[in-house]
Design an enzyme around this catalytic site. Sequence first.
Site, PDB file in Angstrom:
ATOM      1  N   GLU A 155      -0.591   4.781  -0.350  1.00 20.43           N
ATOM      2  CA  GLU A 155      -1.435   5.980  -0.505  1.00 20.43           C
ATOM      3  C   GLU A 155      -0.607   7.241  -0.311  1.00 20.43           C
ATOM      4  OE1 GLU A 155      -4.923   5.881   1.930  1.00 20.43           O
ATOM      5  OE2 GLU A 155      -5.846   4.312   0.713  1.00 20.43           O
ATOM      6  N   ASP A 184      -7.086  13.861 -24.736  1.00 21.29           N
ATOM      7  CA  ASP A 184      -7.039  12.434 -24.377  1.00 21.29           C
ATOM      8  C   ASP A 184      -6.383  11.662 -25.522  1.00 21.29           C
ATOM      9  OD1 ASP A 184      -7.475   9.793 -23.841  1.00 21.29           O
ATOM     10  OD2 ASP A 184      -9.621   9.980 -23.422  1.00 21.29           O
ATOM     11  N   TYR A 199       0.844  -1.204   0.000  1.00 20.99           N
ATOM     12  CA  TYR A 199       0.000   0.000   0.000  1.00 20.99           C
ATOM     13  C   TYR A 199       0.869   1.239   0.000  1.00 20.99           C
ATOM     14  CZ  TYR A 199      -4.976  -0.423  -0.085  1.00 20.99           C
ATOM     15  OH  TYR A 199      -6.257  -0.574  -0.531  1.00 20.99           O
ATOM     16  N   ARG A 229      -1.743  -2.186 -18.053  1.00 19.54           N
ATOM     17  CA  ARG A 229      -3.048  -1.535 -18.022  1.00 19.54           C
ATOM     18  C   ARG A 229      -3.008  -0.377 -17.051  1.00 19.54           C
ATOM     19  NH1 ARG A 229      -6.489  -4.576 -21.456  1.00 19.54           N
ATOM     20  NH2 ARG A 229      -7.979  -3.010 -20.804  1.00 19.54           N
ATOM     21  N   LYS A 254      -2.069   0.936 -24.729  1.00 21.61           N
ATOM     22  CA  LYS A 254      -2.455   0.820 -26.142  1.00 21.61           C
ATOM     23  C   LYS A 254      -1.188   0.928 -26.996  1.00 21.61           C
ATOM     24  CE  LYS A 254      -7.128   2.169 -24.928  1.00 21.61           C
ATOM     25  NZ  LYS A 254      -8.260   3.115 -25.062  1.00 21.61           N
ATOM     26  N   THR A 260      -4.112   6.381 -21.735  1.00 25.21           N
ATOM     27  CA  THR A 260      -3.939   5.046 -21.185  1.00 25.21           C
ATOM     28  C   THR A 260      -2.472   4.688 -21.377  1.00 25.21           C
ATOM     29  OG1 THR A 260      -4.430   4.004 -23.296  1.00 25.21           O
ATOM     30  CG2 THR A 260      -6.273   4.280 -21.774  1.00 25.21           C
TER      31      THR A 260
HETATM   32  C1  LIG Z   1      -9.319   3.423 -24.250  1.00 21.91           C
HETATM   33  C2  LIG Z   1      -9.709   4.826 -24.014  1.00 21.91           C
HETATM   34  C3  LIG Z   1      -9.996   5.295 -22.734  1.00 21.91           C
HETATM   35  C4  LIG Z   1     -10.242   4.400 -21.548  1.00 21.91           C
HETATM   36  O1  LIG Z   1      -9.256   3.647 -21.085  1.00 21.91           O
HETATM   37  P1  LIG Z   1      -9.553   2.495 -20.000  1.00 21.91           P
HETATM   38  O2  LIG Z   1      -8.197   2.219 -19.469  1.00 21.91           O
HETATM   39  O3  LIG Z   1     -10.193   1.382 -20.736  1.00 21.91           O
HETATM   40  O4  LIG Z   1     -10.466   3.085 -18.965  1.00 21.91           O
HETATM   41  C5  LIG Z   1     -10.198   6.649 -22.563  1.00 21.91           C
HETATM   42  N1  LIG Z   1     -10.142   7.489 -23.606  1.00 21.91           N
HETATM   43  C6  LIG Z   1      -9.919   7.068 -24.862  1.00 21.91           C
HETATM   44  C7  LIG Z   1      -9.881   8.059 -25.975  1.00 21.91           C
HETATM   45  C8  LIG Z   1      -9.715   5.719 -25.106  1.00 21.91           C
HETATM   46  O5  LIG Z   1      -9.534   5.297 -26.365  1.00 21.91           O
END
Ligand SMILES: *Cc1c(COP(=O)(O)O)cnc(C)c1O
Length: 421
Positions: A54, A198, A52, A233, A227, A224
Amino acid sequence: MITPLEKYDPQIYELLRQEAARQSACIRLIPSENYVSKAVMAATGSCLTNKYAEGYPGKRYYEGQQVTDLVETLAIERAQKLFKVDHANVQSHSGAVANLAAYSAVAAPGETIMGLALPYGGHLSHGWKVNFTSKIFNSVSYELDPVTGQFDFNKIEELAMKHKPKVIISGASAYPRIIDFKSFGEIAKRVGAYHLSDIAHISGLVVAGLHPSPVPYADIVSTTTHKTLRGPRGGMLLCKAGLADAIDKAVFPGLQGGPHMHTISALAVALKEADSPEFVEYAKQIIKNAKVLADCLLEKGFNLFTGGTDNHLILIDLRNKNIPGKKLAKALDRARIETNYNTIPGDPAKPFNPNGLRIGTPAITTRGMKEEQMKIVASLIARVAENVDNEEVIAQVGRESLLLCSQFPVPEHFIMPAGTH
Ligand SMILES: *Cc1c(COP(=O)(O)O)cnc(C)c1O
Protein backbone atom coordinates in the site's frame (compact mmCIF):
# COMPACT_ATOMS: atom_id res chain seq x y z
CA MET A 1 6.78 -33.51 -14.92
CA ILE A 2 3.96 -33.21 -12.42
CA THR A 3 3.48 -29.61 -11.39
CA PRO A 4 2.46 -28.55 -7.87
CA LEU A 5 -0.91 -27.42 -9.19
CA GLU A 6 -1.55 -30.74 -10.91
CA LYS A 7 -0.62 -32.60 -7.76
CA TYR A 8 -2.51 -30.50 -5.23
CA ASP A 9 -5.62 -29.55 -7.19
CA PRO A 10 -6.15 -31.82 -10.18
CA GLN A 11 -9.62 -30.38 -10.74
CA ILE A 12 -8.43 -26.81 -11.27
CA TYR A 13 -5.35 -28.08 -13.12
CA GLU A 14 -7.56 -30.00 -15.52
CA LEU A 15 -9.83 -26.99 -16.07
CA LEU A 16 -6.85 -24.73 -16.81
CA ARG A 17 -5.54 -27.35 -19.19
CA GLN A 18 -8.91 -27.40 -20.96
CA GLU A 19 -8.96 -23.62 -21.20
CA ALA A 20 -5.43 -23.52 -22.64
CA ALA A 21 -6.52 -26.13 -25.20
CA ARG A 22 -9.66 -24.15 -26.01
CA GLN A 23 -7.70 -20.92 -26.51
CA SER A 24 -5.31 -22.71 -28.81
CA ALA A 25 -7.99 -24.53 -30.82
CA CYS A 26 -10.34 -21.69 -31.60
CA ILE A 27 -10.23 -18.54 -33.72
CA ARG A 28 -10.45 -15.87 -31.06
CA LEU A 29 -12.01 -12.71 -32.50
CA ILE A 30 -13.16 -10.88 -29.37
CA PRO A 31 -11.48 -7.50 -29.94
CA SER A 32 -10.67 -6.88 -26.27
CA GLU A 33 -8.77 -10.17 -25.91
CA ASN A 34 -5.26 -11.29 -26.74
CA TYR A 35 -2.55 -13.82 -25.89
CA VAL A 36 0.12 -12.49 -23.52
CA SER A 37 3.72 -13.62 -23.80
CA LYS A 38 5.17 -16.27 -21.55
CA ALA A 39 7.29 -13.53 -19.94
CA VAL A 40 4.18 -11.54 -19.02
CA MET A 41 2.46 -14.71 -17.80
CA ALA A 42 5.48 -15.69 -15.69
CA ALA A 43 5.59 -12.29 -13.99
CA THR A 44 1.83 -12.46 -13.35
CA GLY A 45 2.26 -15.74 -11.49
CA SER A 46 5.27 -14.66 -9.45
CA CYS A 47 6.10 -14.33 -5.74
CA LEU A 48 4.97 -10.71 -5.85
CA THR A 49 1.46 -12.06 -5.36
CA ASN A 50 2.54 -12.54 -1.72
CA LYS A 51 3.42 -8.91 -1.08
CA TYR A 52 1.42 -6.00 0.30
CA ALA A 53 2.65 -2.60 -0.89
CA GLU A 54 0.00 0.00 0.00
CA GLY A 55 1.29 3.41 -0.99
CA TYR A 56 3.72 4.37 -3.72
CA PRO A 57 7.47 3.82 -4.25
CA GLY A 58 9.32 5.49 -1.36
CA LYS A 59 6.10 6.05 0.67
CA ARG A 60 4.66 2.70 1.69
CA TYR A 61 2.67 1.64 4.70
CA TYR A 62 4.34 -1.76 5.05
CA GLU A 63 7.99 -2.75 5.34
CA GLY A 64 9.88 -5.03 2.98
CA GLN A 65 9.56 -2.86 -0.12
CA GLN A 66 13.18 -3.17 -1.29
CA VAL A 67 12.07 -4.94 -4.47
CA THR A 68 8.50 -3.71 -5.00
CA ASP A 69 9.62 -0.08 -5.15
CA LEU A 70 12.05 -0.91 -7.95
CA VAL A 71 9.44 -2.93 -9.85
CA GLU A 72 6.77 -0.24 -9.67
CA THR A 73 9.25 2.51 -10.56
CA LEU A 74 10.28 0.56 -13.67
CA ALA A 75 6.64 0.11 -14.71
CA ILE A 76 5.95 3.84 -14.18
CA GLU A 77 9.05 4.97 -16.09
CA ARG A 78 8.35 2.61 -18.97
CA ALA A 79 4.75 3.82 -19.21
CA GLN A 80 5.80 7.47 -19.14
CA LYS A 81 8.36 6.91 -21.89
CA LEU A 82 6.11 4.82 -24.10
CA PHE A 83 3.07 7.11 -23.89
CA LYS A 84 5.22 10.31 -23.80
CA VAL A 85 3.40 11.54 -20.71
CA ASP A 86 4.43 13.34 -17.50
CA HIS A 87 2.92 10.93 -15.01
CA ALA A 88 1.70 7.33 -14.91
CA ASN A 89 -0.19 5.51 -12.18
CA VAL A 90 0.03 1.75 -12.72
CA GLN A 91 -2.01 0.52 -9.74
CA SER A 92 -5.62 0.41 -11.03
CA HIS A 93 -6.96 -3.12 -10.75
CA SER A 94 -8.93 -2.71 -13.98
CA GLY A 95 -10.05 -0.26 -16.63
CA ALA A 96 -13.38 0.39 -14.91
CA VAL A 97 -11.65 1.22 -11.62
CA ALA A 98 -9.17 3.48 -13.43
CA ASN A 99 -12.11 5.46 -14.83
CA LEU A 100 -13.78 5.75 -11.45
CA ALA A 101 -10.50 6.97 -9.96
CA ALA A 102 -10.13 9.53 -12.74
CA TYR A 103 -13.62 10.96 -12.14
CA SER A 104 -13.11 11.07 -8.41
CA ALA A 105 -9.80 12.89 -8.85
CA VAL A 106 -11.46 15.87 -10.54
CA ALA A 107 -15.19 15.73 -9.79
CA ALA A 108 -17.25 15.61 -6.58
CA PRO A 109 -20.24 13.29 -6.15
CA GLY A 110 -23.29 14.83 -7.80
CA GLU A 111 -21.27 16.70 -10.40
CA THR A 112 -21.77 15.89 -14.07
CA ILE A 113 -19.80 13.52 -16.28
CA MET A 114 -20.51 13.11 -19.98
CA GLY A 115 -19.56 10.11 -22.09
CA LEU A 116 -20.63 8.08 -25.11
CA ALA A 117 -23.86 6.11 -24.53
CA LEU A 118 -23.37 2.35 -24.13
CA PRO A 119 -25.60 1.37 -27.09
CA TYR A 120 -23.42 3.63 -29.25
CA GLY A 121 -20.21 1.90 -28.24
CA GLY A 122 -19.40 3.66 -24.96
CA HIS A 123 -18.31 1.70 -21.90
CA LEU A 124 -20.49 0.95 -18.87
CA SER A 125 -18.06 2.89 -16.70
CA HIS A 126 -18.64 6.06 -18.77
CA GLY A 127 -21.71 6.78 -16.66
CA TRP A 128 -24.18 4.32 -18.19
CA LYS A 129 -27.39 4.01 -16.18
CA VAL A 130 -26.84 0.51 -14.74
CA ASN A 131 -23.30 1.41 -13.64
CA PHE A 132 -22.42 2.83 -10.21
CA THR A 133 -20.73 5.81 -11.92
CA SER A 134 -24.20 7.07 -12.91
CA LYS A 135 -25.37 6.83 -9.31
CA ILE A 136 -22.48 8.82 -7.83
CA PHE A 137 -22.33 11.37 -10.61
CA ASN A 138 -24.96 13.09 -12.67
CA SER A 139 -24.44 11.36 -15.99
CA VAL A 140 -25.19 12.76 -19.44
CA SER A 141 -24.63 10.63 -22.56
CA TYR A 142 -23.90 11.73 -26.10
CA GLU A 143 -24.60 9.59 -29.16
CA LEU A 144 -23.13 9.12 -32.62
CA ASP A 145 -24.57 10.66 -35.75
CA PRO A 146 -27.26 8.15 -36.82
CA VAL A 147 -26.40 8.51 -40.53
CA THR A 148 -22.59 8.57 -40.63
CA GLY A 149 -21.96 6.68 -37.40
CA GLN A 150 -19.34 9.33 -36.56
CA PHE A 151 -19.03 11.75 -33.66
CA ASP A 152 -21.09 14.90 -34.19
CA PHE A 153 -18.92 17.49 -32.49
CA ASN A 154 -21.49 20.27 -32.89
CA LYS A 155 -24.05 18.19 -31.01
CA ILE A 156 -21.50 17.13 -28.38
CA GLU A 157 -20.56 20.76 -27.79
CA GLU A 158 -24.22 21.81 -27.58
CA LEU A 159 -24.86 19.12 -24.99
CA ALA A 160 -21.74 20.14 -23.07
CA MET A 161 -22.79 23.81 -23.11
CA LYS A 162 -26.20 22.84 -21.76
CA HIS A 163 -25.04 20.50 -18.96
CA LYS A 164 -21.65 22.02 -18.09
CA PRO A 165 -20.03 18.66 -17.23
CA LYS A 166 -17.00 18.51 -14.98
CA VAL A 167 -15.61 15.67 -17.09
CA ILE A 168 -16.03 14.89 -20.80
CA ILE A 169 -15.03 11.34 -21.69
CA SER A 170 -13.75 10.39 -25.12
CA GLY A 171 -13.08 6.81 -26.12
CA ALA A 172 -15.17 3.71 -26.77
CA SER A 173 -15.45 -0.06 -26.65
CA ALA A 174 -17.01 -0.67 -30.03
CA TYR A 175 -15.91 2.11 -32.36
CA PRO A 176 -14.11 1.05 -35.57
CA ARG A 177 -12.78 4.45 -36.66
CA ILE A 178 -10.08 6.95 -35.68
CA ILE A 179 -11.19 9.13 -32.77
CA ASP A 180 -10.49 12.86 -33.05
CA PHE A 181 -9.21 13.48 -29.52
CA LYS A 182 -8.19 17.03 -30.41
CA SER A 183 -11.80 18.08 -31.01
CA PHE A 184 -12.88 16.51 -27.70
CA GLY A 185 -10.07 18.42 -25.98
CA GLU A 186 -11.14 21.72 -27.55
CA ILE A 187 -14.77 21.27 -26.51
CA ALA A 188 -13.70 20.39 -22.97
CA LYS A 189 -11.57 23.56 -22.82
CA ARG A 190 -14.39 25.75 -24.10
CA VAL A 191 -16.89 24.47 -21.51
CA GLY A 192 -14.38 24.31 -18.67
CA ALA A 193 -14.45 20.51 -18.34
CA TYR A 194 -11.66 18.03 -17.78
CA HIS A 195 -11.06 15.78 -20.77
CA LEU A 196 -10.64 12.12 -19.84
CA SER A 197 -9.67 9.96 -22.77
CA ASP A 198 -10.26 6.22 -22.34
CA ILE A 199 -8.09 4.31 -24.81
CA ALA A 200 -8.67 0.85 -23.29
CA HIS A 201 -9.11 -0.82 -26.67
CA ILE A 202 -6.60 1.05 -28.76
CA SER A 203 -3.66 1.76 -26.43
CA GLY A 204 -1.48 -0.77 -28.31
CA LEU A 205 -2.19 1.05 -31.57
CA VAL A 206 -1.52 4.41 -29.91
CA VAL A 207 1.93 3.43 -28.60
CA ALA A 208 2.79 2.00 -32.01
CA GLY A 209 1.98 5.40 -33.53
CA LEU A 210 -0.91 4.01 -35.59
CA HIS A 211 -3.70 5.92 -33.87
CA PRO A 212 -3.31 9.57 -32.82
CA SER A 213 -2.44 9.77 -29.14
CA PRO A 214 -4.82 11.65 -26.85
CA VAL A 215 -1.95 12.59 -24.51
CA PRO A 216 -1.53 16.14 -25.94
CA TYR A 217 -5.29 16.83 -25.79
CA ALA A 218 -6.47 15.11 -22.62
CA ASP A 219 -6.04 16.03 -18.96
CA ILE A 220 -6.19 12.36 -18.04
CA VAL A 221 -5.82 9.22 -20.14
CA SER A 222 -7.11 5.89 -18.88
CA THR A 223 -6.46 2.50 -20.38
CA THR A 224 -6.68 -1.17 -19.72
CA THR A 225 -3.40 -3.04 -20.01
CA HIS A 226 -4.65 -6.33 -21.47
CA LYS A 227 -6.29 -5.49 -24.80
CA THR A 228 -4.19 -4.39 -27.81
CA LEU A 229 -1.41 -3.46 -25.36
CA ARG A 230 -1.06 -7.25 -24.71
CA GLY A 231 -0.19 -7.05 -21.01
CA PRO A 232 -1.69 -8.50 -17.82
CA ARG A 233 -5.25 -7.72 -16.69
CA GLY A 234 -5.32 -4.24 -15.23
CA GLY A 235 -5.75 -0.52 -15.68
CA MET A 236 -3.51 2.50 -15.89
CA LEU A 237 -3.90 6.27 -15.60
CA LEU A 238 -1.71 8.81 -17.38
CA CYS A 239 -1.81 12.54 -16.78
CA LYS A 240 -0.03 15.86 -16.85
CA ALA A 241 2.25 16.70 -13.92
CA GLY A 242 -0.32 19.07 -12.40
CA LEU A 243 -2.82 16.27 -11.82
CA ALA A 244 -0.32 13.61 -10.69
CA ASP A 245 -1.04 14.02 -7.00
CA ALA A 246 -4.81 14.05 -7.37
CA ILE A 247 -4.71 10.93 -9.57
CA ASP A 248 -2.42 9.02 -7.21
CA LYS A 249 -4.57 9.93 -4.19
CA ALA A 250 -7.74 8.96 -6.04
CA VAL A 251 -6.40 5.45 -6.74
CA PHE A 252 -4.84 4.97 -3.29
CA PRO A 253 -6.14 5.60 -0.67
CA GLY A 254 -9.24 6.88 -2.52
CA LEU A 255 -10.46 3.64 -4.07
CA GLN A 256 -8.08 0.76 -3.61
CA GLY A 257 -6.00 -0.91 -0.94
CA GLY A 258 -2.86 -2.82 -1.83
CA PRO A 259 -1.67 -2.74 -5.43
CA HIS A 260 -1.36 -6.06 -7.25
CA MET A 261 2.42 -6.06 -7.46
CA HIS A 262 2.54 -9.28 -9.52
CA THR A 263 0.35 -7.58 -12.12
CA ILE A 264 2.45 -4.43 -12.02
CA SER A 265 5.60 -6.46 -12.66
CA ALA A 266 3.89 -8.13 -15.62
CA LEU A 267 2.80 -4.72 -16.87
CA ALA A 268 6.43 -3.57 -16.76
CA VAL A 269 7.32 -6.55 -18.95
CA ALA A 270 4.49 -5.81 -21.39
CA LEU A 271 5.54 -2.15 -21.64
CA LYS A 272 9.08 -3.27 -22.48
CA GLU A 273 7.69 -5.59 -25.16
CA ALA A 274 5.53 -2.78 -26.57
CA ASP A 275 8.54 -0.47 -26.83
CA SER A 276 10.02 -2.41 -29.74
CA PRO A 277 9.99 -2.48 -33.55
CA GLU A 278 8.44 -5.97 -33.36
CA PHE A 279 5.45 -4.57 -31.50
CA VAL A 280 5.00 -1.80 -34.08
CA GLU A 281 5.00 -4.49 -36.81
CA TYR A 282 2.45 -6.45 -34.78
CA ALA A 283 0.18 -3.42 -34.42
CA LYS A 284 0.45 -2.63 -38.14
CA GLN A 285 -0.57 -6.19 -38.95
CA ILE A 286 -3.57 -5.98 -36.59
CA ILE A 287 -4.92 -3.09 -38.68
CA LYS A 288 -4.03 -4.63 -42.05
CA ASN A 289 -5.79 -7.82 -41.00
CA ALA A 290 -8.88 -5.96 -39.79
CA LYS A 291 -9.15 -4.04 -43.07
CA VAL A 292 -8.87 -7.20 -45.18
CA LEU A 293 -11.31 -9.06 -42.94
CA ALA A 294 -13.74 -6.13 -43.29
CA ASP A 295 -13.40 -6.08 -47.10
CA CYS A 296 -13.99 -9.84 -47.34
CA LEU A 297 -17.06 -9.60 -45.10
CA LEU A 298 -18.45 -6.79 -47.28
CA GLU A 299 -17.91 -9.00 -50.36
CA LYS A 300 -19.93 -11.72 -48.61
CA GLY A 301 -22.86 -9.32 -48.26
CA PHE A 302 -22.41 -8.31 -44.63
CA ASN A 303 -23.18 -4.73 -43.65
CA LEU A 304 -20.51 -3.16 -41.46
CA PHE A 305 -21.13 -0.26 -39.12
CA THR A 306 -19.48 2.82 -40.72
CA GLY A 307 -18.72 0.62 -43.75
CA GLY A 308 -15.38 -0.70 -42.50
CA THR A 309 -12.60 -0.09 -40.01
CA ASP A 310 -9.51 2.01 -39.30
CA ASN A 311 -8.43 0.03 -36.26
CA HIS A 312 -8.54 -3.49 -34.82
CA LEU A 313 -12.31 -3.79 -34.59
CA ILE A 314 -15.28 -4.50 -36.85
CA LEU A 315 -18.94 -4.17 -35.98
CA ILE A 316 -21.16 -6.34 -38.20
CA ASP A 317 -24.73 -5.06 -38.61
CA LEU A 318 -26.82 -8.22 -39.03
CA ARG A 319 -30.16 -6.57 -39.72
CA ASN A 320 -30.04 -7.35 -43.46
CA LYS A 321 -29.24 -10.98 -42.66
CA ASN A 322 -32.13 -11.37 -40.24
CA ILE A 323 -30.06 -13.30 -37.69
CA PRO A 324 -30.04 -12.16 -34.07
CA GLY A 325 -26.49 -11.37 -32.90
CA LYS A 326 -26.69 -13.77 -29.98
CA LYS A 327 -27.81 -16.67 -32.16
CA LEU A 328 -24.95 -16.13 -34.61
CA ALA A 329 -22.36 -15.67 -31.83
CA LYS A 330 -23.44 -18.98 -30.29
CA ALA A 331 -23.37 -20.81 -33.63
CA LEU A 332 -19.91 -19.39 -34.34
CA ASP A 333 -18.73 -20.52 -30.92
CA ARG A 334 -19.80 -24.08 -31.82
CA ALA A 335 -17.70 -23.64 -34.98
CA ARG A 336 -14.64 -22.65 -32.89
CA ILE A 337 -14.95 -18.96 -33.76
CA GLU A 338 -15.19 -16.76 -30.68
CA THR A 339 -16.98 -13.39 -31.02
CA ASN A 340 -19.37 -11.30 -28.99
CA TYR A 341 -22.85 -10.03 -29.82
CA ASN A 342 -23.17 -6.27 -29.56
CA THR A 343 -25.61 -3.42 -30.06
CA ILE A 344 -25.49 -1.49 -33.32
CA PRO A 345 -25.46 2.29 -32.78
CA GLY A 346 -28.92 3.69 -33.42
CA ASP A 347 -30.59 0.26 -33.35
CA PRO A 348 -33.47 0.23 -30.85
CA ALA A 349 -32.91 -3.51 -30.09
CA LYS A 350 -32.15 -4.24 -26.44
CA PRO A 351 -28.50 -4.87 -25.36
CA PHE A 352 -29.28 -8.51 -24.39
CA ASN A 353 -30.68 -9.26 -27.84
CA PRO A 354 -28.84 -6.97 -30.25
CA ASN A 355 -28.42 -7.14 -34.00
CA GLY A 356 -24.67 -6.79 -34.10
CA LEU A 357 -21.55 -8.88 -33.82
CA ARG A 358 -18.28 -7.36 -32.62
CA ILE A 359 -15.05 -8.90 -33.87
CA GLY A 360 -11.39 -7.89 -33.95
CA THR A 361 -7.94 -9.06 -34.94
CA PRO A 362 -5.52 -8.54 -31.98
CA ALA A 363 -5.46 -12.19 -30.84
CA ILE A 364 -5.30 -13.91 -34.23
CA THR A 365 -2.57 -11.47 -35.29
CA THR A 366 -0.53 -12.54 -32.25
CA ARG A 367 -0.81 -16.09 -33.66
CA GLY A 368 0.80 -14.88 -36.88
CA MET A 369 -2.26 -14.86 -39.11
CA LYS A 370 -2.03 -12.46 -42.04
CA GLU A 371 -4.19 -11.13 -44.90
CA GLU A 372 -4.46 -14.55 -46.59
CA GLN A 373 -5.98 -16.09 -43.46
CA MET A 374 -8.47 -13.23 -43.10
CA LYS A 375 -10.11 -14.37 -46.34
CA ILE A 376 -10.55 -17.82 -44.81
CA VAL A 377 -11.90 -16.43 -41.54
CA ALA A 378 -14.45 -14.28 -43.41
CA SER A 379 -15.68 -17.25 -45.43
CA LEU A 380 -15.96 -19.41 -42.30
CA ILE A 381 -18.07 -16.70 -40.64
CA ALA A 382 -20.24 -16.37 -43.74
CA ARG A 383 -20.86 -20.13 -43.94
CA VAL A 384 -22.02 -20.23 -40.34
CA ALA A 385 -24.26 -17.18 -40.90
CA GLU A 386 -25.83 -18.84 -43.94
CA ASN A 387 -26.32 -22.14 -42.08
CA VAL A 388 -27.06 -20.93 -38.60
CA ASP A 389 -29.54 -23.80 -37.98
CA ASN A 390 -27.52 -26.51 -39.71
CA GLU A 391 -25.36 -28.31 -37.14
CA GLU A 392 -23.65 -30.41 -39.80
CA VAL A 393 -22.28 -27.36 -41.59
CA ILE A 394 -21.36 -25.76 -38.26
CA ALA A 395 -19.41 -28.88 -37.27
CA GLN A 396 -17.63 -28.90 -40.65
CA VAL A 397 -16.69 -25.22 -40.23
CA GLY A 398 -15.44 -26.12 -36.73
CA ARG A 399 -13.08 -28.69 -38.25
CA GLU A 400 -11.79 -26.12 -40.71
CA SER A 401 -11.29 -23.57 -37.91
CA LEU A 402 -9.30 -26.19 -36.03
CA LEU A 403 -7.15 -26.85 -39.09
CA LEU A 404 -6.41 -23.12 -39.45
CA CYS A 405 -5.54 -22.91 -35.76
CA SER A 406 -3.20 -25.87 -36.06
CA GLN A 407 -1.34 -24.05 -38.86
CA PHE A 408 -0.97 -20.98 -36.64
CA PRO A 409 -0.17 -22.30 -33.20
CA VAL A 410 0.03 -19.82 -30.36
CA PRO A 411 3.71 -18.82 -30.63
CA GLU A 412 5.86 -20.92 -28.29
CA HIS A 413 6.81 -18.03 -26.06
CA PHE A 414 3.14 -17.08 -25.89
CA ILE A 415 1.96 -20.50 -24.70
CA MET A 416 1.14 -20.97 -21.07
CA PRO A 417 0.97 -24.66 -20.24
CA ALA A 418 -1.30 -24.63 -17.21
CA GLY A 419 0.43 -24.76 -13.87
CA THR A 420 4.06 -24.77 -14.99
CA HIS A 421 5.25 -21.74 -13.09
C1 LIG B 1 -12.59 -2.75 -21.60
C2 LIG B 1 -12.91 -1.33 -21.31
C3 LIG B 1 -12.92 -0.84 -20.01
C4 LIG B 1 -12.93 -1.72 -18.78
O1 LIG B 1 -11.88 -2.48 -18.52
P1 LIG B 1 -11.97 -3.61 -17.37
O2 LIG B 1 -10.54 -3.90 -17.13
O3 LIG B 1 -12.76 -4.72 -17.95
O4 LIG B 1 -12.64 -2.99 -16.18
C5 LIG B 1 -13.06 0.52 -19.82
N1 LIG B 1 -13.21 1.34 -20.87
C6 LIG B 1 -13.25 0.90 -22.14
C7 LIG B 1 -13.43 1.88 -23.25
C8 LIG B 1 -13.12 -0.45 -22.39
O5 LIG B 1 -13.21 -0.90 -23.66
